[in-house]
Design a protein around this motif. Structure first.
Motif, PDB file in Angstrom:
ATOM      1  N   SER A 182       0.972  -1.249  -0.157  1.00 31.81           N
ATOM      2  CA  SER A 182       0.108   0.039  -0.072  1.00 31.81           C
ATOM      3  C   SER A 182       0.771   1.093  -0.084  1.00 31.81           C
ATOM      4  N   ASN A 183       2.205   1.064   0.021  1.00 31.95           N
ATOM      5  CA  ASN A 183       3.174   2.218   0.095  1.00 31.95           C
ATOM      6  C   ASN A 183       4.331   1.893  -0.750  1.00 31.95           C
ATOM      7  N   LEU A 184       4.207   1.445  -1.933  1.00 35.09           N
ATOM      8  CA  LEU A 184       5.198   0.968  -2.776  1.00 35.09           C
ATOM      9  C   LEU A 184       6.605   1.867  -2.846  1.00 35.09           C
ATOM     10  N   GLU A 185       6.394   3.187  -3.351  1.00 33.98           N
ATOM     11  CA  GLU A 185       7.369   3.847  -3.843  1.00 33.98           C
ATOM     12  C   GLU A 185       8.402   4.189  -2.465  1.00 33.98           C
ATOM     13  N   ARG A 186       7.689   4.496  -1.001  1.00 34.89           N
ATOM     14  CA  ARG A 186       8.728   4.641  -0.045  1.00 34.89           C
ATOM     15  C   ARG A 186       9.270   3.178   0.277  1.00 34.89           C
ATOM     16  N   ASN A 187       8.760   2.281   0.352  1.00 33.99           N
ATOM     17  CA  ASN A 187       9.235   0.746   0.693  1.00 33.99           C
ATOM     18  C   ASN A 187      10.125   0.389  -0.310  1.00 33.99           C
ATOM     19  N   LEU A 188      10.198   0.491  -1.390  1.00 39.79           N
ATOM     20  CA  LEU A 188      11.137   0.065  -2.518  1.00 39.79           C
ATOM     21  C   LEU A 188      12.705   0.807  -2.400  1.00 39.79           C
ATOM     22  N   TYR A 189      12.485   1.837  -1.381  1.00 34.95           N
ATOM     23  CA  TYR A 189      13.956   2.520  -1.275  1.00 34.95           C
ATOM     24  C   TYR A 189      14.808   1.369  -0.645  1.00 34.95           C
ATOM     25  N   LEU A 190      14.398   0.692   0.290  1.00 32.44           N
ATOM     26  CA  LEU A 190      15.189  -0.223   0.816  1.00 32.44           C
ATOM     27  C   LEU A 190      15.472  -1.338  -0.193  1.00 32.44           C
ATOM     28  N   THR A 191      14.630  -1.850  -0.823  1.00 31.47           N
ATOM     29  CA  THR A 191      14.819  -2.842  -2.059  1.00 31.47           C
ATOM     30  C   THR A 191      16.065  -2.388  -2.890  1.00 31.47           C
ATOM     31  N   THR A 192      16.185  -1.200  -3.059  1.00 33.68           N
ATOM     32  CA  THR A 192      17.261  -0.671  -4.258  1.00 33.68           C
ATOM     33  C   THR A 192      18.548  -0.838  -3.226  1.00 33.68           C
ATOM     34  N   GLN A 193      18.606  -0.620  -2.160  1.00 32.66           N
ATOM     35  CA  GLN A 193      19.796  -0.840  -1.308  1.00 32.66           C
ATOM     36  C   GLN A 193      20.331  -2.277  -1.400  1.00 32.66           C
ATOM     37  N   LEU A 194      19.189  -3.144  -1.088  1.00 32.82           N
ATOM     38  CA  LEU A 194      19.536  -4.506  -1.156  1.00 32.82           C
ATOM     39  C   LEU A 194      19.760  -4.990  -2.502  1.00 32.82           C
ATOM     40  N   VAL A 195      19.490  -4.146  -3.712  1.00 34.38           N
ATOM     41  CA  VAL A 195      19.878  -4.704  -4.913  1.00 34.38           C
ATOM     42  C   VAL A 195      21.558  -4.292  -5.081  1.00 34.38           C
ATOM     43  N   ALA A 347      26.931  14.075  -3.265  1.00 33.31           N
ATOM     44  CA  ALA A 347      26.910  12.636  -3.675  1.00 33.31           C
ATOM     45  C   ALA A 347      25.713  11.823  -2.996  1.00 33.31           C
ATOM     46  N   GLU A 348      25.708  11.889  -1.709  1.00 31.79           N
ATOM     47  CA  GLU A 348      24.493  11.262  -1.008  1.00 31.79           C
ATOM     48  C   GLU A 348      23.325  11.629  -1.571  1.00 31.79           C
ATOM     49  N   THR A 349      22.967  12.832  -1.680  1.00 35.45           N
ATOM     50  CA  THR A 349      21.680  13.164  -2.066  1.00 35.45           C
ATOM     51  C   THR A 349      21.307  12.745  -3.607  1.00 35.45           C
ATOM     52  N   ALA A 350      22.510  13.039  -4.391  1.00 35.93           N
ATOM     53  CA  ALA A 350      22.458  12.547  -5.743  1.00 35.93           C
ATOM     54  C   ALA A 350      21.939  11.073  -5.799  1.00 35.93           C
ATOM     55  N   ILE A 351      22.604  10.168  -4.928  1.00 31.15           N
ATOM     56  CA  ILE A 351      22.438   8.708  -5.081  1.00 31.15           C
ATOM     57  C   ILE A 351      20.981   8.561  -4.722  1.00 31.15           C
ATOM     58  N   MET A 352      20.569   9.302  -3.645  1.00 37.32           N
ATOM     59  CA  MET A 352      19.167   9.161  -3.137  1.00 37.32           C
ATOM     60  C   MET A 352      18.203   9.539  -4.281  1.00 37.32           C
ATOM     61  N   ASP A 353      18.419  10.541  -4.843  1.00 40.30           N
ATOM     62  CA  ASP A 353      17.574  10.925  -6.003  1.00 40.30           C
ATOM     63  C   ASP A 353      17.483   9.955  -7.235  1.00 40.30           C
ATOM     64  N   ALA A 354      18.674   9.420  -7.355  1.00 41.15           N
ATOM     65  CA  ALA A 354      18.730   8.443  -8.352  1.00 41.15           C
ATOM     66  C   ALA A 354      18.055   7.198  -8.310  1.00 41.15           C
ATOM     67  N   LYS A 355      18.038   6.743  -6.855  1.00 45.53           N
ATOM     68  CA  LYS A 355      17.145   5.560  -6.250  1.00 45.53           C
ATOM     69  C   LYS A 355      15.748   5.914  -6.565  1.00 45.53           C
ATOM     70  N   TYR A 356      15.126   7.056  -6.059  1.00 46.35           N
ATOM     71  CA  TYR A 356      13.977   7.306  -6.444  1.00 46.35           C
ATOM     72  C   TYR A 356      13.425   7.490  -7.737  1.00 46.35           C
ATOM     73  N   GLY A 357      14.575   7.991  -8.382  1.00 45.32           N
ATOM     74  CA  GLY A 357      14.022   8.059  -9.935  1.00 45.32           C
ATOM     75  C   GLY A 357      14.042   6.713 -10.523  1.00 45.32           C
ATOM     76  N   PHE A 358      14.967   5.675 -10.098  1.00 49.61           N
ATOM     77  CA  PHE A 358      14.812   4.488 -10.539  1.00 49.61           C
ATOM     78  C   PHE A 358      13.486   3.692 -10.184  1.00 49.61           C
ATOM     79  N   ILE A 359      13.087   3.962  -8.983  1.00 48.17           N
ATOM     80  CA  ILE A 359      11.878   3.502  -8.221  1.00 48.17           C
ATOM     81  C   ILE A 359      10.582   4.133  -9.193  1.00 48.17           C
ATOM     82  N   HIS A 360      10.722   5.268  -9.478  1.00 52.80           N
ATOM     83  CA  HIS A 360       9.543   5.970 -10.107  1.00 52.80           C
ATOM     84  C   HIS A 360       9.414   5.311 -11.603  1.00 52.80           C
TER      85      HIS A 360
END
Length: 767
Positions: A182-195, A347-360
């Protein structure tokens, strides 16, 4: 066993190859695969390296590399070299780690699959440590490890570090990443780190029934392909999808799942260039490559992860380690500078933005659409307008507590009377069946009188835990934390401290352990020190006994609420004192998730309630029974048949101890029997009730010996003084210092003495 444990001349059958990434691939390419027989040709005295023979050729491995290969000895299986029964059994044992955000349903899956009864609550912070259980399905055995809930794998909180360290050190065969559908976009952030970590994984899209009910849509096949891991729709409340989930785990483990693929999330030219430069230094170290994806470490270094910096600095194996470390960090700094220059962000913010971009992008590609039906959250918002109201929130909170205690007393009185009558009948029957003497006295006055004095409160305990489970599982407890957040700040704490404090109403020991989730050392320490003021369930039998004996029915709930209020007030006062004068430091910002309200299942509530009742009964047959017999013996010996009951007690060992300390508690108005019960309660608070039951034997005698004012002062002392031995040990373990544990023991007892004396003395002046 490990391959490294075989001795020269011994043979083993390979069961499993651990390790990570390139290291694991290289080992398997050399022929170390499941089912192959390997022989130790030469086991050097220093164990390094070791020569092995397999598949008709000889190869050497270092000792630490051989530790990453699991085998069974040939003695364990006597048939064909490849199809060993024992090897097959161990090969079919899969170590599965459950990873996910707080409140995503990990522990529900853990309980459903294994039949274990780990505690589940609809608020974050319940799972503090890893919990293990076993499950069987499709001919495979699963070792399930329920890890703490975490939003990411950074180094900002203890649970984040704990999960990350567990995954890299224990190397589970497969990870089940539980995702709140029910909250995919937020939850998949952890998934990208596991990836990024490049670990074998299956995604469980939990609460999928809510996803469908809300009208959400997504092509899970496309989503699975895009993130490189199978996504299985599940609902752990009903068990939907659990078999399909474990079937996918088996497929991933056996390497036959078509949706599993090695994936690199693209972070943009500058970051990718920096990752490649940093990887050159990391790939040279075999210890690092066995446990980590070098790409993942490079990303964490770019993010400025201090724990990874320390790890890499310690494990770079080179005669010029310091120089290599400096060159590595210099490469990291150059890459981070280029990212800042090119993107105008760190770099930390850029990586975070890229992760959410990938999720979106992945969700868009999978056709993800949120439905128009949002009954769950609409209902949650409507309820929150009332329960979390600025002015109504506190009154409703205390009204709920009042209803809880009133129901506990009124409804629980009937079965309590039945149990009390049964205990009385048993005591009379034993008394009639045995001749006068120590054995009869021990059974009647010690065992039946002591244990019976506590077991009669089982119905109230069950009713109280029914309400607590209902509040936790429904999500109201998280609202209570939200309501109390401002007060927490005024106490020098933050909202996250409220969770351990609330858990303290159940038991102080797991509450102390739950402080691990508090990032700020100052808040963590202050929370531990004030936790003993939270009235744990072990005190409930004493409260019920004393309140039921000395106060009219209409006042008992108010007496109970006043005790909880005393505990909260003292916790507030002492936390302010500690924060301002004793323990300095800054708080870490914290955002508390407010999950939607969910009506818990009757099965879950019943199971949680019974688990607490079972723990209570276990104490009756253990520590309470032993303590009751000890108290009886101290009150029976030395025995003189010519003395009255009162005189016998006073001249006994326990009477002498009580008389010796009686002056200490004269300001509170306590008699020596109450004094002795306080000493007995140091071991476990339930022993207080059993001690009173042994020493007084009858409510009428107790009522004649103590006034209501003294009884209330006694309850306050019970509330505030020395935490039990288990809590004392937990504080020592969590702080790593006897100093803080001893301080907690002494200061709480001093506060209890002062407050109870003031209540008694002021009460006498008023009355």
């Amino acid at each position: 066993m490990k391959l490294s444990e075989l001795k020269t001349g011994e043979k083993g059958v390979i069961v499993k190859v651990l390790g990570h990434g390139g290291f694991r691939k290289r080992i398997m390419e050399m022929g170390f695969v499941k089912g192959q027989t390997v022989e130790v040709l030469l086991n050097a005295p220093l164990q390094d390296p070791v020569k092995y023979k397999l598949m008709g050729y000889e190869v050497s491995l270092r000792h630490d590399e051989a530790e990453m290969i699991e085998v069974v000895s040939e003695a364990d299986a006597q048939e064909k070299p490849v199809e060993k029964v024992e090897a097959l059994r161990q090969r079919r044992t899969i170590n599965v780690a459950l990873v996910g955000n707080p409140n995503c349903g990990k522990t529900s899956l853990f309980n459903y699959a294994s039949g274990a009864h780990a505690r589940v609550g609809n608020y974050s912070g319940v799972t503090v440590d890893a919990t293990e259980a076993r499950a069987s399905m499709f001919g495979y055995e699963f070792n399930l490890i329920d890890l703490p809930g975490t939003y990411s794998l950074s180094c900002y909180s203890p649970e984040e570090l704990y999960v990350r360290n567990y995954l890299t050190e224990q190397l589970p065969d497969v990870i089940i990443n539980v995702v709140d559908a029910s909250n995919l976009e937020r939850n998949l952030y952890l998934t990208t780190q596991l990836v990024d970590m490049n670990m074998r994984m299956v995604c469980a899209l939990n609460m999928y029934d809510e996803f469908e009910r809300r009208g959400d849509q997504a092509d899970l096949g496309v989503l699975s392909t895009l993130i490189g891991t199978p996504c299985v729709p599940t609902s752990f409340k009903s068990g939907m999808g659990v078999k399909e989930l474990f079937r996918a785990v088996i497929q991933v483990y056996e390497g036959v799942n078509r949706q599993t693929r090695h994936l690199h999330i693209n972070y943009g030219h500058e970051i990718e260039d920096g990752i490649r430069h940093i990887q050159k230094y990391l790939k040279a170290d075999e210890h690092i490559t066995r446990h980590f994806s070098t790409r993942y470490l490079a990303i964490k270094l770019l993010e400025g992860d201090t724990a990874v910096e320390q790890y890499v600095g310690e494990h770079l194996v080179s005669e010029q380690r310091d120089q290599d470390r400096r060159q590595l960090l210099a490469a990291r700094d150059r890459a981070a500078t280029r990212v800042l220059e090119e993107t105008d962000t760190d770099a930390e913010t850029a990586i975070m933005d890229a992760k959410y971009g990938f999720i979106h992008g992945a969700l868009m590609e999978a056709g993800y659409q949120m439905g128009s039906v949002d009954d769950t959250y609409r209902a949650t918002h409507r309820i929150d307008r009332v329960l979390s109201h600025k002015y109504l929130g506190f009154p409703i909170f205390f009204l709920i507590l009042f209803v809880m205690f009133q129901t506990t007393f009124s409804l629980g009185q009937y079965p309590m009377d039945w149990i009390e009558a049964a205990v009385e009948w048993i005591g009379e029957w034993v008394g009639r069946s045995l001749p006068d003497g120590p054995l009869r006295s021990m059974l009647v006055d010690g065992v039946v009188g002591g244990v019976g004095a506590v077991i009669v409160f089982l119905p109230q305990i069950l009713i109280l835990y029914f309400f607590i489970s209902l509040m936790e599982d429904s999500g109201y407890m998280a609202r209570a934390a939200f309501i109390m957040d401002k007060l927490m700040h005024k106490m020098g704490l933050h909202g996250k401290s409220f969770i351990p404090l609330v858990m303290g109403f159940g038991c102080n020991v797991p509450a102390v352990m739950a402080t691990r989730t508090i990032e700020s050392r100052r808040s963590r320490l202050v929370t531990m020190l004030i936790l003993p003021f939270m009235s744990c369930s072990a005190r409930l039998p004493i409260y019920i006994m004393i309140a039921g004996t000395f106060f009219a029915a209409q006042y008992r709930s108010l007496v109970m609420i006043s005790l909880y209020a005393w505990g909260i007030v003292m916790a507030v006062l002492m936390s302010v004192v500690f924060s301002r004068f004793l323990i300095k430091g800054d708080d870490t910002p914290f955002v508390m998730e407010l999950p939607p309200y969910r009506w818990p299942t009757a099965k879950a509530i019943g199971r949680h309630t019974w688990e607490k009742g079972k723990e209570y009964l276990k104490k009756m047959g253990g520590i309470i029974l032993v303590a009751s017999v000890i108290v009886w013996a101290l009150g029976y010996f030395p025995h003189d048949e010519t003395l009255t009951v009162q005189e016998q007690q006073e001249q006994s060992y326990i009477g002498r101890v009580g008389k010796a300390i009686e002056p200490v508690f004269r300001p509170q108005g306590f008699n020596w029997q109450l004094d002795v019960s306080l000493i007995a309660g140091v071991g476990a608070k339930e022993i207080v009730a059993s001690t009173i039951g042994v020493l007084y034997g009858d409510e009428a005698v107790l009522r004649q010996s103590v006034t209501p004012l003294v009884a209330y002062s006694y309850l306050i002392f019970i509330l505030l003084y020395f935490p039990c031995i288990a809590t004392f040990a937990a504080i020592k373990n969590e702080t790593g210092s006897w100093r803080w544990a001893l301080f907690a023991a002494f200061y709480t007892t001093a506060v209890a003495w002062v407050v109870s004396a003031l209540v008694c003395q002021v009460g006498r002046l008023v009355v």
